[in-house]
Write an enzyme that holds these catalytic residues in place. Structure first.
Site, PDB file in Angstrom:
ATOM      1  N   ASP A 180       0.908  -1.140   0.000  1.00 13.53           N
ATOM      2  CA  ASP A 180       0.000   0.000   0.000  1.00 13.53           C
ATOM      3  C   ASP A 180       0.952   1.194   0.000  1.00 13.53           C
ATOM      4  OD1 ASP A 180      -1.435   2.272   0.870  1.00 13.53           O
ATOM      5  OD2 ASP A 180      -3.016   0.962   1.581  1.00 13.53           O
ATOM      6  N   HIS A 181       1.063   1.859  -1.141  1.00 15.65           N
ATOM      7  CA  HIS A 181       2.166   2.829  -1.238  1.00 15.65           C
ATOM      8  C   HIS A 181       1.990   4.013  -0.291  1.00 15.65           C
ATOM      9  CE1 HIS A 181      -0.411   5.022  -4.125  1.00 15.65           C
ATOM     10  NE2 HIS A 181       0.368   6.056  -3.912  1.00 15.65           N
ATOM     11  N   HIS A 243      -5.762   2.802   1.063  1.00 11.99           N
ATOM     12  CA  HIS A 243      -4.991   3.952   1.581  1.00 11.99           C
ATOM     13  C   HIS A 243      -5.704   4.684   2.724  1.00 11.99           C
ATOM     14  CE1 HIS A 243      -2.916   2.992  -2.003  1.00 11.99           C
ATOM     15  NE2 HIS A 243      -3.622   3.731  -2.826  1.00 11.99           N
TER      16      HIS A 243
HETATM   17  O1  LIG Z   1      -3.377   3.729  -5.562  1.00 10.81           O
HETATM   18  C1  LIG Z   1      -3.713   4.740  -6.156  1.00 10.81           C
HETATM   19  O2  LIG Z   1      -3.214   5.909  -5.768  1.00 10.81           O
HETATM   20  C2  LIG Z   1      -3.182   7.009  -6.654  1.00 10.81           C
HETATM   21  C3  LIG Z   1      -2.954   8.233  -5.776  1.00 10.81           C
HETATM   22  O3  LIG Z   1      -1.691   8.102  -5.199  1.00 10.81           O
HETATM   23  P1  LIG Z   1      -0.863   9.399  -4.792  1.00 10.81           P
HETATM   24  O4  LIG Z   1       0.375   8.861  -4.179  1.00 10.81           O
HETATM   25  O5  LIG Z   1      -0.625  10.175  -6.048  1.00 10.81           O
HETATM   26  O6  LIG Z   1      -1.726  10.159  -3.852  1.00 10.81           O
HETATM   27  C4  LIG Z   1      -4.469   7.154  -7.434  1.00 10.81           C
HETATM   28  O7  LIG Z   1      -4.287   8.136  -8.439  1.00 10.81           O
HETATM   29  C5  LIG Z   1      -4.773   5.833  -8.106  1.00 10.81           C
HETATM   30  O8  LIG Z   1      -6.035   5.936  -8.766  1.00 10.81           O
HETATM   31  C6  LIG Z   1      -4.815   4.726  -7.112  1.00 10.81           C
HETATM   32  O9  LIG Z   1      -4.901   3.476  -7.809  1.00 10.81           O
END
Ligand SMILES: O=C1O[C@H](COP(=O)(O)O)[C@@H](O)[C@H](O)[C@H]1O
Ligand code: NDP
Length: 491
Positions: A180-181, A243
């Site tokens: 989960d980044h 997230h």
């Molecule tokens: O996992 C995801 O995250 C991105 C948003 O990530 P961020 O680090 O730019 O806040 C989102 O655009 C994408 O749809 C989703 O799959």
């Protein structure tokens, strides 16, 4: 966690010709190499169906790093560690060839049998790949083997269970790293430190002093090239199930007895278990969905979601979600946690606002609409830092007060080169630290919560589109807070 600070490893990327590999993985591996976090004893094997060669992969790696970082140094030595094999994951004959290549590279680079299998592909393939890795003996080696799984982990609890069963038939839970980044973001990792290293916050971190918490993760981008994926997902699956609920867990968890993976995960799991599940008829009172219409993004006209691709013309998929969450535990009972996330909103920003209750008799602010409650704002992105909103005396005569802010900008202190989320998570995986990866129990509990909402939504058609591109979402998202006497703090 291993004490090895410079892991020796062969990283196998399934989906090496894809977007994630190009935008995130290659630059992250390079930054780990450049900062000395991986030793020269490493090799990367790129796999995908395209008939690329080692040379073509290396050119693409160079290009992606130049686009992401523009390093001054020559990348030849670094890219010489990259190898490509045309590979169809569904074709049995591919796996023996891969096994031979890995064995060769382990000899050449002396990587001690350590292997990371990174599945940067559509999730439909995760189970197949894990099973083939086991069947063809690729996960057996003299060192360790770890499997990194990208999101989405299923599309509901049932499919997630099936996927988990497939993965667990091949790999142990300790070998599975579910990415989960957001958990790799500096300020998300900072939530625990802000809470558990500061008496002034932790003593107040409960329902006696906090009136509500707001989490906003807004994006300016629309669905871009990902219409096929996104239309089957929507904002609740794409952002809330993972997230947003991970941030909720970090904000509401009890202090773990130590900072080990097990203890932290165990506290997060308790929060997700305490998350109040709604009855279906309550979903409309607690959750709002939206889909973007055309609009204006910083002076530029943009089209609505349904015009982005032919197959979206009648789509009922939500590109925005706002909701009110309640945690039924001793610390947080009665404190609403409001969340909102969406595409094509006014700003790209992720922020957490903790709003504290007013003092019993405020001598300076008599009327409700005069009040400036104390806020702790955790700025996750684009600026990293924390802001504390207080009240201080207005200079001059009289007893007037005015709101002031104490701000800490993380970049200004730590330098702008703080590691990217993927870089940190890849490194954590290589040193065997799973703290910032999600355990199966967290995934399952999050799906259980989101499934209730999605079930209700799937049974009736929404009145879409209902918010303009460039806005902060539908009016109903504001009403959600207004009926509790709150409003969204601006991002
Ligand atoms: O996992 C995801 O995250 C991105 C948003 O990530 P961020 O680090 O730019 O806040 C989102 O655009 C994408 O749809 C989703 O799959
Ligand atoms: N892109 C992003 O920003 C993010 C992506 N993710 C997740 O990461 C994963 C990958 O996403 P992304 O890179 O965007 O997807 P892409 O569609 O860009 O890439 C998919 C990759 O899979 C390969 N592939 C497809 N079918 C096969 C097959 N049968 N055998 C071998 N290789 C195959 C493709 O290459 P080829 O056609 O050459 O076979 C390509 O390299 C997904 O799970 C996604 O949800 C998560 C967060 C963000």
């Amino acid at each position: 966690m291993s004490n090895e600070l410079q892991p020796k490893v062969v990283i196998v990327i399934f989906g090496a010709t894809g977007d994630l590999a190009k935008r995130k993985l290659f630059p992250s591996i390079y930054r780990l190499y450049q900062s000395g976090k991986i030793s020269k004893n490493f090799a990367v094997v790129g796999l995908a169906r395209r008939p690329w060669t080692d040379e073509v992969l290396r050119e693409n790696v160079t290009k992606s790093i130049n686009e992401a970082i523009s390093p001054e140094e020559d990348l030849e030595e670094f890219t010489s560690h990259f190898y490509y094999q045309p590979f169809d994951v569904t074709d049995e004959s591919s796996y023996n060839g891969l096994h031979m290549l890995i064995n060769d590279l382990e000899g050449t680079y002396q990587t001690e049998g350590n292997r990371v299998f990174y599945l940067a592909m559509a999730p439909d393939f995760f189970g197949t790949i894990a099973n083939k890795l086991k069947e063809y003996g690729l996960k057996e080696s003299a060192g360790w083997s770890r499997l990194v799984i990208e999101k989405p982990f299923g599309r509901d609890l049932e499919s997630a269970k099936v996927l988990n069963k497939e993965l667990r038939a091949a790999f142990d839970e300790q070998q599975i790293y579910r990415i989960d980044h957001y958990l790799g973001k500096e300020m998300v990792q900072n939530i625990e430190v802000i809470r558990f290293a500061n008496g002034i916050f932790e003593h107040l971190w409960n329902n006696r002093f906090i009136s509500n918490i707001q989490i906003t993760s807004s994006e300016t981008l629309g669905v871009e090239e990902r219409a096929r994926y996104y239309d089957h997902s929507g904002a609740a699956r794409d952002m809330v199930q993972n997230h947003i609920l991970q941030m909720v867990a970090l904000l509401a968890m009890e202090p773990p007895i130590s900072l080990t993976t097990e203890e932290i995960r165990s506290e997060k799991i308790k929060v997700l278990r305490a998350l109040r599940n709604m009855d279906p008829e309550q979903v409309g009172d607690f959750f709002v969905r939206g889909q973007y219409d055309s609009g204006d993004m910083k002076g530029e006209a943009v089209q609505g979601y349904r015009d982005e691709a032919e197959e979206l013309a009648t789509s009922n998929t939500e590109t925005f979600v706002a909701g009110k969450l309640l945690i039924d535990n001793y610390r947080f009972a009665g404190v609403p946690i409001y969340i909102r996330t969406g595409k094509r909103m006014a700003e790209k920003s992720t922020k957490i606002v903790i709003e504290f209750k007013d003092i019993p008799m405020n001598l300076y602010f008599k009327k409700d609409n005069d009040r400036h409650p104390n806020l702790l704002i955790i700025n996750i992105q684009p600026n990293e830092g924390i802001t504390l909103c207080l009240n201080a005396k207005k200079s001059g005569n009289g007893a007037l007060s005015e709101p002031i802010q104490l701000a800490y900008n993380h970049n200004a202190v730590s330098g702008i080169n703080t590691p990217e989320a993927y870089e940190k998570l890849l490194y954590d995986c290589m040193v065997g630290d799973a703290t910032n990866f999600t355990h199966w129990d967290e995934v399952a509990l999050s799906w259980e919560f989101v499934d209730t909402i999605l079930d209700v939504w799937s049974k009736n058609t929404a009145d879409f589109p209902n918010y303009k591109s460039g806005s902060m979402g539908p009016d109903a998202a504001d009403e959600l807070l207004a009926k509790d006497g709150f409003h969204w703090w601006s991002i």
